[in-house]
Design a protein around this motif. Structure first.
Motif, PDB file in Angstrom:
ATOM      1  N   ALA A   1      35.101  68.012  40.537  1.00 36.20           N
ATOM      2  CA  ALA A   1      36.362  68.259  40.023  1.00 36.20           C
ATOM      3  C   ALA A   1      36.682  69.645  40.286  1.00 36.20           C
ATOM      4  O   ALA A   1      35.933  70.576  39.724  1.00 36.20           O
TER       5      ALA A   1
ATOM      6  N   LEU B   1      37.138  61.218  35.151  1.00 39.37           N
ATOM      7  CA  LEU B   1      37.190  62.736  34.995  1.00 39.37           C
ATOM      8  C   LEU B   1      37.384  63.159  33.407  1.00 39.37           C
ATOM      9  O   LEU B   1      36.662  63.984  33.023  1.00 39.37           O
ATOM     10  N   LYS B   2      38.113  62.256  32.591  1.00 44.07           N
ATOM     11  CA  LYS B   2      38.154  62.391  31.160  1.00 44.07           C
ATOM     12  C   LYS B   2      36.882  62.351  30.529  1.00 44.07           C
ATOM     13  O   LYS B   2      36.401  63.332  29.875  1.00 44.07           O
TER      14      LYS B   2
ATOM     15  N   ARG C   1      39.561  54.231  35.550  1.00 44.99           N
ATOM     16  CA  ARG C   1      39.960  55.421  36.241  1.00 44.99           C
ATOM     17  C   ARG C   1      40.020  56.791  35.161  1.00 44.99           C
ATOM     18  O   ARG C   1      40.932  57.566  34.950  1.00 44.99           O
ATOM     19  N   MET C   2      38.648  56.493  34.465  1.00 48.42           N
ATOM     20  CA  MET C   2      38.895  57.737  33.173  1.00 48.42           C
ATOM     21  C   MET C   2      37.684  58.423  33.484  1.00 48.42           C
ATOM     22  O   MET C   2      37.234  59.327  32.516  1.00 48.42           O
TER      23      MET C   2
ATOM     24  N   PRO D   1      45.480  70.313  34.034  1.00 47.39           N
ATOM     25  CA  PRO D   1      46.426  69.239  33.527  1.00 47.39           C
ATOM     26  C   PRO D   1      45.589  68.308  32.684  1.00 47.39           C
ATOM     27  O   PRO D   1      46.271  67.812  31.756  1.00 47.39           O
ATOM     28  N   GLU D   2      44.348  67.689  32.966  1.00 50.41           N
ATOM     29  CA  GLU D   2      43.725  66.801  32.104  1.00 50.41           C
ATOM     30  C   GLU D   2      43.355  67.168  30.791  1.00 50.41           C
ATOM     31  O   GLU D   2      43.461  66.473  30.031  1.00 50.41           O
TER      32      GLU D   2
ATOM     33  N   LYS E   1      46.675  66.872  28.807  1.00 44.56           N
ATOM     34  CA  LYS E   1      46.646  65.525  28.471  1.00 44.56           C
ATOM     35  C   LYS E   1      46.054  65.134  27.423  1.00 44.56           C
ATOM     36  O   LYS E   1      46.395  64.395  26.653  1.00 44.56           O
ATOM     37  N   MET E   2      44.653  65.395  27.691  1.00 43.31           N
ATOM     38  CA  MET E   2      43.618  64.931  26.474  1.00 43.31           C
ATOM     39  C   MET E   2      43.910  65.556  25.087  1.00 43.31           C
ATOM     40  O   MET E   2      43.604  64.990  24.134  1.00 43.31           O
TER      41      MET E   2
ATOM     42  N   GLN F   1      42.591  69.922  39.032  1.00 47.46           N
ATOM     43  CA  GLN F   1      42.526  68.811  38.223  1.00 47.46           C
ATOM     44  C   GLN F   1      42.307  68.898  36.623  1.00 47.46           C
ATOM     45  O   GLN F   1      42.743  68.082  35.755  1.00 47.46           O
ATOM     46  N   ILE F   2      41.305  69.891  36.543  1.00 44.92           N
ATOM     47  CA  ILE F   2      40.900  69.791  35.148  1.00 44.92           C
ATOM     48  C   ILE F   2      41.746  70.612  33.969  1.00 44.92           C
ATOM     49  O   ILE F   2      41.870  69.969  33.019  1.00 44.92           O
TER      50      ILE F   2
END
Lengths: 211, 211
Positions: B45, B12-13, B9-10, B52-53, B56-57, B49-50
């Motif tokens: 995406a 998108l990352k 599940r990564m 917040p991701e 996080k990254m 979504q982008i």
DNA sequence: GCTTGACATGTCAGTCCTTACATGTCACTT
DNA sequence: AAGTGACATGTAAGGACTGACATGTCAAGC
């Protein structure tokens, strides 16, 4: 919730109704099995999605439940209303082409690897395509009049295309190795590619690779 | 959370890191644009979504942030750790072949419609394939060394396969209309197809269309 | 009698993802 | 000066989906 309300996000419903329509009454367990086999080529769903969805659809009158004593089995049958919904979705709903494929993502990012690693990755993808294709081609439904024949043929056609892509890509990667000897992507971590960062380039350069 | 923890599940990352690696530092806005154009063929995406991701990254040290004054722009750059993650994912992660395609679902359910409606649906799908293919083929990246060239070629190959499938299917549907005159699927709501419901058939009939 | 394994149905926590809402900047036009 | 539209970043509600957990039935073999 939305202004559409109808025909959005109902693919799971449609898949379940379609299976019930095509193959007759079935239990949630049977449908879950079908998602592993016959319809796996088009949609996937686990039993944890299927059971609650069947309850919802029963409440909406799209399916009818009948409890069969043995092993707690509950048999669901499509109702006329459910059958109408499937057909109208098929005829009216323009499917979205939204892509979310890990395979395509790996293909996209391939230039980040040096030649040897890229070849390894494409070889692994090729093997995967090949296995998947073999699994599809050995089904007896392909030429016969089995229910999933159209989706199966589509899957096979796309599997073959993917296999051809892998072969072409491998040929190109190996070709690039014979001459030059520096792979096209490893000549530096940041080739001047008309980048995304508009702040470090002049105006008017953002048209590269546009859609 | 899971026993794998890593490489699940990564996507998108990975897609974000890959874009940053390939094209250099960029803002969330730039990346969102890229998801609409260059990488749309592989992953999609939205900005919700982008953003917040990316936060996080940044917390995980996969990207570095730098606030640029103009218009609240925040420029993200990939870190060595992030670059390592992309490469190890590419090399180690076996992509899942999970299918979830509305197009394939419509193909699967096609036999539920009578001949005329089925032809209409396939014609619409054909038009859609054709438009999509035209959009891909006109990109200048195909033959050149543009970054997304491999994914683009894969998309084109699969688009052509889909187009061929549509033509074959149309031919078959029209063929079936000339003789017989009863479409193969409308001869009754419930043809004896070795159904899913094990309760109404004897044992041993459930092997039809198995995987 | 007991174990094993397929059958059968569910819940729940947590994450993913979409839609809608919200805010503010900057360049250009009218 | 006001309006328009692209630029730019976020939050929040809610549905979709996965993985882990939980429960119980039934047939076959040991």
């Amino acid at each position: 919730m939305s202004s559409l309300g109808y025909a959005v996000r109902m693919s799971l419903k449609i898949a379940l109704l379609g299976l019930l329509d095509a193959k007759g009454p079935a239990s949630g367990y049977d449908l879950a099995k079908a998602f592993e086999s016959s319809i796996s080529n088009a949609w996937q769903a686990g039993h944890t999605q299927i059971y609650p969805e069947l309850v919802k659809m029963a409440a909406d009158g799209l399916v009818a439940v009948e409890s069969e004593g043995a092993r707690n089995r509950k048999i669901y049958a499509i109702t006329p209303e459910g059958a109408r919904l499937v057909r109208s979705w098929l005829i009216e709903h323009q499917p979205t082409a939204a892509m979310r494929s890990e395979v395509a993502l790996q293909a996209f990012l391939l230039p980040l690897l040096d030649r040897e690693d890229a070849i390894e990755v494409v070889l692994r993808l090729r093997r995967q395509f090949s296995e998947r294709l073999a699994g599809l081609e050995c089904r007896p439904v392909v030429k016969a009049s089995g229910f999933g024949r159209y989706a199966l043929r589509l899957g096979i056609a796309q599997g073959r295309a993917a296999l051809d892509w892998a072969d072409d890509t491998l040929a190109e990667l190996r070709e690039a190795g014979r001459d030059g000897e520096g792979s096209p992507a490893e000549t530096g971590p940041r080739p001047p590619e008309a980048g995304l960062g508009a702040s470090e380039a002049g105006p008017g350069t953002s048209a590269a690779e546009g859609e």
